[in-house]
Design a protein around this motif. Structure first.
Motif, PDB file in Angstrom:
ATOM      1  N   LEU A  17      36.917  46.777  43.486  1.00  0.00           N
ATOM      2  CA  LEU A  17      37.476  47.220  44.766  1.00  0.00           C
ATOM      3  C   LEU A  17      37.525  48.747  44.879  1.00  0.00           C
ATOM      4  CD1 LEU A  17      40.327  44.595  45.158  1.00  0.00           C
ATOM      5  CD2 LEU A  17      38.248  44.744  46.561  1.00  0.00           C
ATOM      6  N   GLU A  18      37.533  49.416  43.737  1.00  0.00           N
ATOM      7  CA  GLU A  18      37.535  50.880  43.721  1.00  0.00           C
ATOM      8  C   GLU A  18      36.140  51.479  43.838  1.00  0.00           C
ATOM      9  OE1 GLU A  18      39.685  51.604  40.084  1.00  0.00           O
ATOM     10  OE2 GLU A  18      41.624  51.575  41.126  1.00  0.00           O
ATOM     11  N   ARG A  41      39.904  44.751  40.419  1.00  0.00           N
ATOM     12  CA  ARG A  41      40.443  46.055  40.803  1.00  0.00           C
ATOM     13  C   ARG A  41      39.377  47.138  40.639  1.00  0.00           C
ATOM     14  NH1 ARG A  41      45.166  49.314  37.635  1.00  0.00           N
ATOM     15  NH2 ARG A  41      45.357  50.974  39.166  1.00  0.00           N
ATOM     16  N   GLU A  42      38.661  47.095  39.532  1.00  0.00           N
ATOM     17  CA  GLU A  42      37.575  48.058  39.286  1.00  0.00           C
ATOM     18  C   GLU A  42      36.512  47.956  40.387  1.00  0.00           C
ATOM     19  OE1 GLU A  42      34.000  48.310  36.072  1.00  0.00           O
ATOM     20  OE2 GLU A  42      36.014  47.974  35.263  1.00  0.00           O
ATOM     21  N   HIS A  89      40.952  47.632  50.500  1.00  0.00           N
ATOM     22  CA  HIS A  89      42.135  47.071  49.853  1.00  0.00           C
ATOM     23  C   HIS A  89      42.854  48.136  49.049  1.00  0.00           C
ATOM     24  CE1 HIS A  89      42.126  42.624  50.108  1.00  0.00           C
ATOM     25  NE2 HIS A  89      40.871  42.807  50.451  1.00  0.00           N
ATOM     26  N   GLU A  90      44.156  47.985  48.951  1.00  0.00           N
ATOM     27  CA  GLU A  90      44.884  48.780  47.964  1.00  0.00           C
ATOM     28  C   GLU A  90      44.402  48.314  46.601  1.00  0.00           C
ATOM     29  OE1 GLU A  90      49.185  49.018  48.238  1.00  0.00           O
ATOM     30  OE2 GLU A  90      49.007  48.239  50.281  1.00  0.00           O
ATOM     31  N   THR A  91      44.326  49.229  45.645  1.00  0.00           N
ATOM     32  CA  THR A  91      43.753  48.852  44.351  1.00  0.00           C
ATOM     33  C   THR A  91      44.726  48.978  43.178  1.00  0.00           C
ATOM     34  OG1 THR A  91      42.811  51.056  44.064  1.00  0.00           O
ATOM     35  CG2 THR A  91      41.396  49.376  45.062  1.00  0.00           C
ATOM     36  N   SER A  92      45.992  49.155  43.459  1.00  0.00           N
ATOM     37  CA  SER A  92      46.940  49.147  42.349  1.00  0.00           C
ATOM     38  C   SER A  92      46.969  47.734  41.765  1.00  0.00           C
ATOM     39  CB  SER A  92      48.341  49.533  42.833  1.00  0.00           C
ATOM     40  OG  SER A  92      48.854  48.521  43.684  1.00  0.00           O
ATOM     41  N   ALA A  93      47.388  47.635  40.523  1.00  0.00           N
ATOM     42  CA  ALA A  93      47.491  46.318  39.879  1.00  0.00           C
ATOM     43  C   ALA A  93      48.403  45.401  40.691  1.00  0.00           C
ATOM     44  CB  ALA A  93      47.996  46.467  38.448  1.00  0.00           C
ATOM     45  N   VAL A 127      46.537  44.174  43.923  1.00  0.00           N
ATOM     46  CA  VAL A 127      45.527  43.154  43.636  1.00  0.00           C
ATOM     47  C   VAL A 127      46.215  41.822  43.348  1.00  0.00           C
ATOM     48  CG1 VAL A 127      43.710  42.463  42.011  1.00  0.00           C
ATOM     49  CG2 VAL A 127      43.761  44.799  42.922  1.00  0.00           C
ATOM     50  N   PHE A 175      41.809  40.060  37.327  1.00  0.00           N
ATOM     51  CA  PHE A 175      42.306  41.083  38.240  1.00  0.00           C
ATOM     52  C   PHE A 175      41.884  42.501  37.856  1.00  0.00           C
ATOM     53  CE2 PHE A 175      46.099  38.423  40.039  1.00  0.00           C
ATOM     54  CZ  PHE A 175      45.196  37.579  40.650  1.00  0.00           C
ATOM     55  N   PRO A 176      41.904  42.895  36.577  1.00  0.00           N
ATOM     56  CA  PRO A 176      41.451  44.254  36.257  1.00  0.00           C
ATOM     57  C   PRO A 176      39.984  44.492  36.658  1.00  0.00           C
ATOM     58  CG  PRO A 176      42.757  43.392  34.448  1.00  0.00           C
ATOM     59  CD  PRO A 176      42.521  42.243  35.399  1.00  0.00           C
TER      60      PRO A 176
END
Length: 181
Positions: A19-20, A16-17, A30-34, A37, A12-13
């Motif tokens: 997706l940003e 997330r990286e 997408h929202e990219t908060s932990a 995700v 996931f980290p």
């Protein structure tokens, strides 16, 4: 060499990286908060969602993500598609991204798409075709599909992934009997 495995929670980290990254965020929206995700990708990781999220590797290094789904598992999406394209029994769909910005524009998208389609024919014996709707504005994505051997079979209005886009979409298809180049 391109290899795959199911996405895991510990990925996931990295996801997330990706997706940003601007080149991904533009189309994935997408929202990219932990928490977001985990909310959006956790159900597939836990087997609670019928789609598969596959982490893609190039020579052992993370490259991207492919989501693969049997369209029949998502009747609301089939209902949205059927006014513009026939959705046969056994139809599947994919979504994909290359997360590493240094790997974009190197021909890896079509290669990744060809590989997942070839794997689909082996791993999902009931799959009859792969249908992929893509925003008409996302030229890089639909060109990757064309280079991977899919043909444009329809054009029409679908709900965009990113609210800044209009509804214009192309739908690409490849049948089981067709071999990607």
């Amino acid at each position: 060499m391109i290899t795959w495995r199911r996405l895991k929670k510990q990925d996931f980290p990295l996801l997330r990286e990706w997706l940003e990254q601007p080149h991904v965020a533009r189309w994935w929206n997408h929202e990219t908060s932990a928490e977001a995700v985990a909310r959006d990708f956790g159900p597939a990781v836990k087997g609670e969602e019928p789609s598969e999220d596959l982490l893609v590797f190039l020579d052992g290094r993370p490259l991207g993500l492919v989501q693969r789904m049997m369209l029949a598992d998502y009747p609301e999406y089939v209902a949205e598609l059927t006014p513009i394209v026939a959705v046969p029994e056994g139809a599947m769909s994919i979504d994909y991204l290359i997360g590493d910005p240094q790997q974009v524009g190197r021909g890896l998208g079509p290669r990744m798409i060809r590989d997942i389609i070839q794997r689909t024919w082996v791993e999902v014996p009931t799959a009859t075709c792969v249908l992929v709707p893509v925003s008409a504005a996302n030229r890089a994505s639909w060109r990757a599909l064309e280079k991977a051997g899919l043909g444009r079979v329809a054009e029409g209005d679908l709900e965009p992934d990113n609210p800044i886009d209009d509804r214009a979409h192309y739908v690409y298809r490849i049948d089981r009997s067709t071999r990607p180049d």
